[in-house]
Motif scaffolding. Structure first.
Motif, mmCIF file in Angstrom:
data_model
loop_
_atom_site.group_PDB
_atom_site.id
_atom_site.type_symbol
_atom_site.label_atom_id
_atom_site.label_comp_id
_atom_site.label_asym_id
_atom_site.label_seq_id
_atom_site.Cartn_x
_atom_site.Cartn_y
_atom_site.Cartn_z
ATOM 1 N N ILE A 62 0.871 -1.173 0.000
ATOM 2 C CA ILE A 62 0.000 0.000 0.000
ATOM 3 C C ILE A 62 0.910 1.226 0.000
ATOM 4 C CG2 ILE A 62 -0.233 -0.186 2.506
ATOM 5 C CD1 ILE A 62 -2.988 1.154 2.257
ATOM 6 N N SER A 63 0.609 2.196 -0.835
ATOM 7 C CA SER A 63 1.459 3.386 -0.935
ATOM 8 C C SER A 63 1.399 4.183 0.371
ATOM 9 C CB SER A 63 1.010 4.264 -2.098
ATOM 10 O OG SER A 63 -0.258 4.829 -1.832
ATOM 11 N N ASP A 64 2.460 4.926 0.655
ATOM 12 C CA ASP A 64 2.491 5.685 1.900
ATOM 13 C C ASP A 64 1.354 6.689 2.008
ATOM 14 O OD1 ASP A 64 3.879 8.204 3.645
ATOM 15 O OD2 ASP A 64 3.918 6.182 4.481
ATOM 16 N N PRO A 65 1.002 7.416 0.957
ATOM 17 C CA PRO A 65 -0.136 8.333 1.133
ATOM 18 C C PRO A 65 -1.424 7.598 1.528
ATOM 19 C CG PRO A 65 1.066 8.902 -0.862
ATOM 20 C CD PRO A 65 1.635 7.593 -0.359
ATOM 21 N N ASP A 66 -1.677 6.451 0.896
ATOM 22 C CA ASP A 66 -2.885 5.685 1.247
ATOM 23 C C ASP A 66 -2.766 5.089 2.645
ATOM 24 O OD1 ASP A 66 -4.225 6.220 -1.122
ATOM 25 O OD2 ASP A 66 -3.469 4.421 -2.120
ATOM 26 N N LEU A 67 -1.596 4.600 2.979
ATOM 27 C CA LEU A 67 -1.369 4.036 4.304
ATOM 28 C C LEU A 67 -1.658 5.076 5.383
ATOM 29 C CD1 LEU A 67 -0.315 1.654 6.021
ATOM 30 C CD2 LEU A 67 1.985 2.583 5.685
ATOM 31 N N THR A 68 -1.137 6.260 5.211
ATOM 32 C CA THR A 68 -1.360 7.337 6.178
ATOM 33 C C THR A 68 -2.830 7.738 6.216
ATOM 34 O OG1 THR A 68 0.890 8.146 5.892
ATOM 35 C CG2 THR A 68 -0.721 9.697 6.803
ATOM 36 N N ARG A 69 -3.445 7.828 5.049
ATOM 37 C CA ARG A 69 -4.859 8.219 4.992
ATOM 38 C C ARG A 69 -5.738 7.180 5.688
ATOM 39 N NH1 ARG A 69 -8.391 7.566 0.273
ATOM 40 N NH2 ARG A 69 -6.484 6.807 -0.691
ATOM 41 N N TYR A 70 -5.539 5.909 5.381
ATOM 42 C CA TYR A 70 -6.342 4.853 6.008
ATOM 43 C C TYR A 70 -6.097 4.809 7.512
ATOM 44 C CZ TYR A 70 -7.530 2.833 1.417
ATOM 45 O OH TYR A 70 -8.009 2.608 0.159
ATOM 46 N N ALA A 71 -4.823 4.913 7.925
ATOM 47 C CA ALA A 71 -4.496 4.889 9.353
ATOM 48 C C ALA A 71 -5.129 6.079 10.067
ATOM 49 C CB ALA A 71 -2.988 4.874 9.557
ATOM 50 N N SER A 72 -5.180 7.221 9.405
ATOM 51 C CA SER A 72 -5.794 8.416 9.998
ATOM 52 C C SER A 72 -7.292 8.232 10.203
ATOM 53 C CB SER A 72 -5.541 9.634 9.116
ATOM 54 O OG SER A 72 -4.163 9.917 9.057
ATOM 55 N N VAL A 73 -7.937 7.609 9.234
ATOM 56 C CA VAL A 73 -9.378 7.351 9.345
ATOM 57 C C VAL A 73 -9.641 6.395 10.515
ATOM 58 C CG1 VAL A 73 -11.370 6.286 8.200
ATOM 59 C CG2 VAL A 73 -9.872 7.831 6.918
ATOM 60 N N ILE A 74 -8.852 5.335 10.596
ATOM 61 C CA ILE A 74 -9.021 4.369 11.695
ATOM 62 C C ILE A 74 -8.710 5.043 13.026
ATOM 63 C CG2 ILE A 74 -8.110 2.233 12.696
ATOM 64 C CD1 ILE A 74 -7.690 1.307 9.714
ATOM 65 N N SER A 75 -7.672 5.836 13.071
ATOM 66 C CA SER A 75 -7.308 6.547 14.292
ATOM 67 C C SER A 75 -8.448 7.449 14.759
ATOM 68 C CB SER A 75 -6.043 7.373 14.058
ATOM 69 O OG SER A 75 -5.708 8.106 15.202
ATOM 70 N N ALA A 76 -9.156 8.037 13.813
ATOM 71 C CA ALA A 76 -10.290 8.913 14.144
ATOM 72 C C ALA A 76 -11.524 8.125 14.572
ATOM 73 C CB ALA A 76 -10.622 9.798 12.952
ATOM 74 N N GLY A 77 -11.409 6.779 14.546
ATOM 75 C CA GLY A 77 -12.514 5.944 14.996
ATOM 76 C C GLY A 77 -13.543 5.636 13.920
ATOM 77 N N ARG A 78 -13.234 5.988 12.681
ATOM 78 C CA ARG A 78 -14.175 5.740 11.588
ATOM 79 C C ARG A 78 -13.810 4.445 10.867
ATOM 80 N NH1 ARG A 78 -12.753 11.139 10.340
ATOM 81 N NH2 ARG A 78 -12.043 10.418 8.315
ATOM 82 N N ARG A 79 -14.819 3.754 10.388
ATOM 83 C CA ARG A 79 -14.629 2.508 9.650
ATOM 84 C C ARG A 79 -14.485 2.827 8.166
ATOM 85 N NH1 ARG A 79 -18.618 -1.349 7.398
ATOM 86 N NH2 ARG A 79 -17.472 -3.287 7.074
ATOM 87 N N ILE A 80 -13.534 2.175 7.532
ATOM 88 C CA ILE A 80 -13.331 2.317 6.091
ATOM 89 C C ILE A 80 -14.161 1.236 5.408
ATOM 90 C CG2 ILE A 80 -11.666 2.150 4.211
ATOM 91 C CD1 ILE A 80 -9.537 2.980 6.345
ATOM 92 N N VAL A 81 -14.960 1.639 4.437
ATOM 93 C CA VAL A 81 -15.762 0.690 3.669
ATOM 94 C C VAL A 81 -15.361 0.834 2.209
ATOM 95 C CG1 VAL A 81 -18.081 -0.035 2.987
ATOM 96 C CG2 VAL A 81 -17.681 0.836 5.300
ATOM 97 N N LEU A 82 -14.795 -0.234 1.652
ATOM 98 C CA LEU A 82 -14.381 -0.222 0.255
ATOM 99 C C LEU A 82 -15.597 -0.456 -0.629
ATOM 100 C CD1 LEU A 82 -11.123 -2.334 0.511
ATOM 101 C CD2 LEU A 82 -11.344 0.153 0.516
ATOM 102 N N ARG A 83 -15.653 0.303 -1.694
ATOM 103 C CA ARG A 83 -16.742 0.154 -2.668
ATOM 104 C C ARG A 83 -16.098 -0.016 -4.032
ATOM 105 N NH1 ARG A 83 -18.728 3.867 0.953
ATOM 106 N NH2 ARG A 83 -20.671 3.243 1.916
ATOM 107 N N PRO A 84 -16.283 -1.180 -4.626
ATOM 108 C CA PRO A 84 -15.663 -1.399 -5.948
ATOM 109 C C PRO A 84 -16.311 -0.509 -7.004
ATOM 110 C CG PRO A 84 -16.984 -3.293 -5.315
ATOM 111 C CD PRO A 84 -17.010 -2.336 -4.164
ATOM 112 N N GLU A 85 -15.530 0.380 -7.548
ATOM 113 C CA GLU A 85 -16.000 1.265 -8.614
ATOM 114 C C GLU A 85 -14.931 1.376 -9.661
ATOM 115 O OE1 GLU A 85 -16.891 5.013 -6.842
ATOM 116 O OE2 GLU A 85 -18.397 4.187 -5.515
ATOM 117 N N ILE A 86 -15.316 1.201 -10.910
ATOM 118 C CA ILE A 86 -14.384 1.473 -12.010
ATOM 119 C C ILE A 86 -15.135 2.192 -13.100
ATOM 120 C CG2 ILE A 86 -12.844 -0.419 -11.516
ATOM 121 C CD1 ILE A 86 -14.041 -1.896 -13.898
#
Length: 86
Positions: A62-86
């Motif tokens: 996982i790229s560092d920008p995405d890693l930091t972004r996802y970790a920040s969301v989790i740190s804030a107590g929010r759940r990440i929900v992936l939605r497949p879109e292309i």
């Protein structure tokens, strides 16, 4: 000699299937990390997320920008929900 025919737009269908498969592998990882680390510091979450991402994707990263972004969301107590879109 054998041949086969494909439906129009098959490339898009294959792409969607690949994205859906990836999301179905990664979503449980994100959920598990959220359950264990929600509210914890980003710097504590990032190495766990990177390691579990690699393990869960068979060596993917996982790229560092995405890693930091996802970790920040989790740190804030929010759940990440992936939605497949292309």
């Amino acid at each position: 000699m054998s041949s086969f025919e494909t439906d129009h737009g098959w490339e898009g269908q294959v792409g969607r299937m690949a994205i859906e498969a990836t999301c179905s592998r990664i979503q449980p990882i994100l959920d598990r990390i959220h359950e264990r680390y929600a509210g914890r510091p980003v710097d504590e979450i990032k190495p766990v997320l990177a390691r579990e991402w690699t393990e869960g994707t068979g060596g993917g990263s996982i790229s560092d920008p995405d890693l930091t972004r996802y970790a920040s969301v989790i740190s804030a107590g929010r759940r990440i929900v992936l939605r497949p879109e292309i």
